[in-house]
Design a protein around this motif. Structure first.
Motif, short mmCIF file in Angstrom:
data_model
loop_
_atom_site.label_atom_id
_atom_site.label_comp_id
_atom_site.label_asym_id
_atom_site.label_seq_id
_atom_site.Cartn_x
_atom_site.Cartn_y
_atom_site.Cartn_z
N SER A 91 10.55 4.70 -5.57
CA SER A 91 8.99 4.76 -5.30
C SER A 91 8.13 3.88 -6.52
O SER A 91 8.84 3.77 -7.73
CB SER A 91 8.44 6.02 -5.35
OG SER A 91 6.90 5.83 -5.01
N SER A 96 0.93 -1.04 0.12
CA SER A 96 0.08 0.00 0.00
C SER A 96 1.01 1.37 0.17
O SER A 96 2.07 1.32 0.22
CB SER A 96 -0.97 -0.12 1.32
OG SER A 96 -0.06 0.24 2.23
N ASP A 97 0.25 2.39 -0.02
CA ASP A 97 0.83 3.64 -0.09
C ASP A 97 1.82 3.80 1.23
O ASP A 97 3.15 4.47 1.21
CB ASP A 97 0.10 5.00 0.15
CG ASP A 97 -0.71 5.04 -1.29
OD1 ASP A 97 -0.11 4.27 -2.22
OD2 ASP A 97 -1.65 5.92 -1.17
N LYS A 98 1.40 3.09 2.24
CA LYS A 98 2.13 3.06 3.71
C LYS A 98 3.52 2.47 3.26
O LYS A 98 4.51 3.18 3.71
CB LYS A 98 1.45 2.51 4.78
CG LYS A 98 0.37 3.37 5.54
CD LYS A 98 -0.37 2.54 6.65
CE LYS A 98 0.48 2.33 7.78
NZ LYS A 98 -0.26 1.62 8.82
N GLU A 99 3.43 1.40 2.65
CA GLU A 99 4.79 0.48 2.35
C GLU A 99 5.67 1.29 1.38
O GLU A 99 6.84 1.41 1.44
CB GLU A 99 4.74 -0.88 1.98
CG GLU A 99 4.19 -1.75 3.09
CD GLU A 99 2.94 -1.81 3.54
OE1 GLU A 99 2.16 -1.12 2.91
OE2 GLU A 99 2.41 -2.58 4.43
N ASP A 100 4.81 1.84 0.43
CA ASP A 100 5.66 2.84 -0.65
C ASP A 100 6.45 3.87 0.08
O ASP A 100 7.20 4.16 -0.32
CB ASP A 100 4.87 3.30 -1.57
CG ASP A 100 5.21 3.92 -2.72
OD1 ASP A 100 6.20 3.26 -3.29
OD2 ASP A 100 4.85 4.86 -3.34
N GLY A 101 5.87 4.62 0.93
CA GLY A 101 6.31 5.93 1.44
C GLY A 101 7.60 5.19 2.35
O GLY A 101 8.57 6.17 2.43
N LYS A 146 4.28 1.52 -7.82
CA LYS A 146 3.02 0.82 -7.63
C LYS A 146 3.49 -0.58 -7.34
O LYS A 146 4.08 -1.04 -8.23
CB LYS A 146 2.00 1.11 -8.14
CG LYS A 146 0.77 1.20 -7.67
CD LYS A 146 -0.38 1.87 -8.56
CE LYS A 146 -1.61 0.83 -8.64
NZ LYS A 146 -1.98 0.48 -7.38
N ASP A 147 2.83 -1.07 -6.53
CA ASP A 147 2.88 -2.82 -6.30
C ASP A 147 4.10 -3.63 -6.18
O ASP A 147 4.46 -4.05 -5.22
CB ASP A 147 2.05 -3.19 -7.64
CG ASP A 147 0.49 -2.92 -7.72
OD1 ASP A 147 0.15 -2.47 -6.63
OD2 ASP A 147 0.01 -2.90 -8.71
N LYS A 158 10.52 4.89 -0.41
CA LYS A 158 10.76 5.71 -1.09
C LYS A 158 11.92 6.37 -0.03
O LYS A 158 13.10 6.88 -0.61
CB LYS A 158 9.75 6.80 -1.14
CG LYS A 158 9.96 7.71 -2.26
CD LYS A 158 8.88 8.50 -2.50
CE LYS A 158 9.23 9.69 -3.27
NZ LYS A 158 8.05 10.67 -3.55
#
Lengths: 303, 303
Positions: free
Chosen positions: A278, A264-269, A280-281, A272
């Protein structure tokens, strides 16, 4: 009567299993080698190949038992039911996990590629000979944890000790490594969930629960088109384990890169901040093959 | 440029000081031995006697510094300003104090009477010779921490290693121990506050802050009639340090007993639970001479 066990971490890998077997020999006090779960395919191959006995599986600590921990130094990654006062000793090569005890104990960890390397060192320090089978087992532990000396965690000491173990065991290291990696990469009959959980570790850092699974392979071809399924499984694991972040890294041993799955965005943050990358997926982390040295420290610093 | 220091715990004792000096030699990497405060009289005598150089005093961690910790394994007892990421290694013989690190490091603790014993072992394991002066320093560390092999913490390994160090150093152990104990017991010109704080350690356990000071002596005669003053000082220390419990033990090395000072009902309650002995102001604990092995574990279990 109190029984003494030597045991590695949950989701046992080859280094943790062979370390339990060989440390129990080192101790010479009747300690019983044990494992915290089923063997993975690589370790199963190693024990078959070297005619090593499969240690007893312990899913939780039996009543009246004491433990030597190998390849992990905290209770987070131990089987349930071990309390700090039941720990008799630790031999490890990981970071410190905040173990607190009331009485002094034997605790030894060093910056080495494997616990197997440290155990071989300990035999040498005592002036004790390592028997042929133990040498083979320790060699397998080193090959497994250092990805045959290609991982960033590899030290000159690992290479030196491995050379000595080759002489004692008479093993062709190239051949053994190839067979181990083939066994490790064999996913026939395994579900995606089994793969994601096959080498999954949970950490606590700054009050957050972080799960990081890795799967090492010599070929990522069988995973083509399976991204969605992997992310679905990761989501399930996150929910079940009430983790704050979960990650899965599909490590290509030969190409030295990791397909890193971001739920999710949390893991992506976090990703990064940790790696400056950064996406998606799923993203590719070039040159990254070690959870311990190249993933965990950077993820911890980005929490 | 980053400087590397080897340092023992606050309120340095002989074992922590000589360990810093000898471990810096072992490391061979330009690490500088340091101490976390002024030398006590025993250690001052030892360094004079063996012509050892007094290490640099560090009251807090300088900017850009990294540390090897000796004779303690947690940050509670370190000088201010050391963070876990600044720790390069630990050599100790105490319990585990919950150290957490992000990266692997060298950490070694064993159930031995002194850190000096472990350091001598480490030289032997490498096949390295211990020089004459270092042998004398390590011998002093062992004598100091084991109260010349009379403390409950003494192991057969301490005795064995000490014998080897006697041969290398050419020291008469009986004479050295006598002189060390005389120096240690010399309280001329010391205030009661200095005595109480001379070997005072703070612990955290189950969220409580516990201060335990000990003073080892060959004669308790100079303390006759000073109970009230000692308790007054203990009260001041408790207030200043915001501790939940404070204790002071006046250890008679020769009679093998400890006068244990109990500031209030709270401390008395702990003492009753820990040792089955209760009393007002001060009680005698027969056969108890070791803070580490005979006081701390029982006090922790009674919190």
């Amino acid at each position: 009567m109190t029984k003494k066990f030597v045991i590695g971490h949950k989701n046992p890998d080859t280094d943790s299993v062979v370390s339990a077997i060989v440390f129990s020999k080192y101790l010479k006090n009747g300690s019983i080698p044990a494992i915290a779960g089923e063997l993975n395919r690589e370790t199963r191959f190693v024990l078959d190949f070297l005619k090593g006995k499969k240690p007893k599986i312990l899913k939780k600590a039996p009543v009246n038992s004491q433990f030597y921990l190998v390849d992990h130094g905290g209770l987070e990654q131990s089987i349930p039911g071990i309390n700090s006062e039941d720990i008799l000793g630790v031999v490890d090569h990981h970071q410190m996990f905040g173990l607190t005890t009331v009485e002094p104990l034997f605790y030894r960890t060093e910056v080495l590629g494997s616990t197997s390397t440290l155990l071989a060192k300990m035999f040498k320090e005592k002036g004790w000979k390592i028997d042929k089978k133990s040498a083979g087992l320790l060699l397998s532990g080193i090959i497994s944890d250092t990805l045959n000396f290609t991982s960033k965690t590899t030290t000159t000491e690992d290479k030196k000790i491995a050379k000595e173990l080759v002489i004692i065991s008479g093993i062709n290291i190239k051949e053994l490594a190839q067979k181990m990696f083939d066994a490790k990469s064999d996913i026939s009959g395994m579900s995606i969930r089994e793969i994601v959980l096959s080498d999954y570790k949970e950490y606590k850092h700054l009050g957050k629960k972080i799960g990081i699974g890795v799967f090492e392979t010599v070929s990522t071809t069988p995973f083509k088109g399976k991204d969605e399924k992997i992310l679905k499984i990761l989501g399930d694991i996150k929910k079940e384990s009430k983790a704050d972040f979960v990650f899965f890294g599909l490590i290509d041993i030969l190409k030295k890169e990791t397909f890193f799955y971001l739920l999710s965005d949390k893991e992506d943050g976090i990703c990064k901040k940790a790696f400056g990358v950064s996406g998606k997926d799923v993203i590719v982390l070039k040159g990254i093959t070690s959870r311990k040295k190249q993933l965990v420290p950077y993820i911890f610093k980005s929490i």
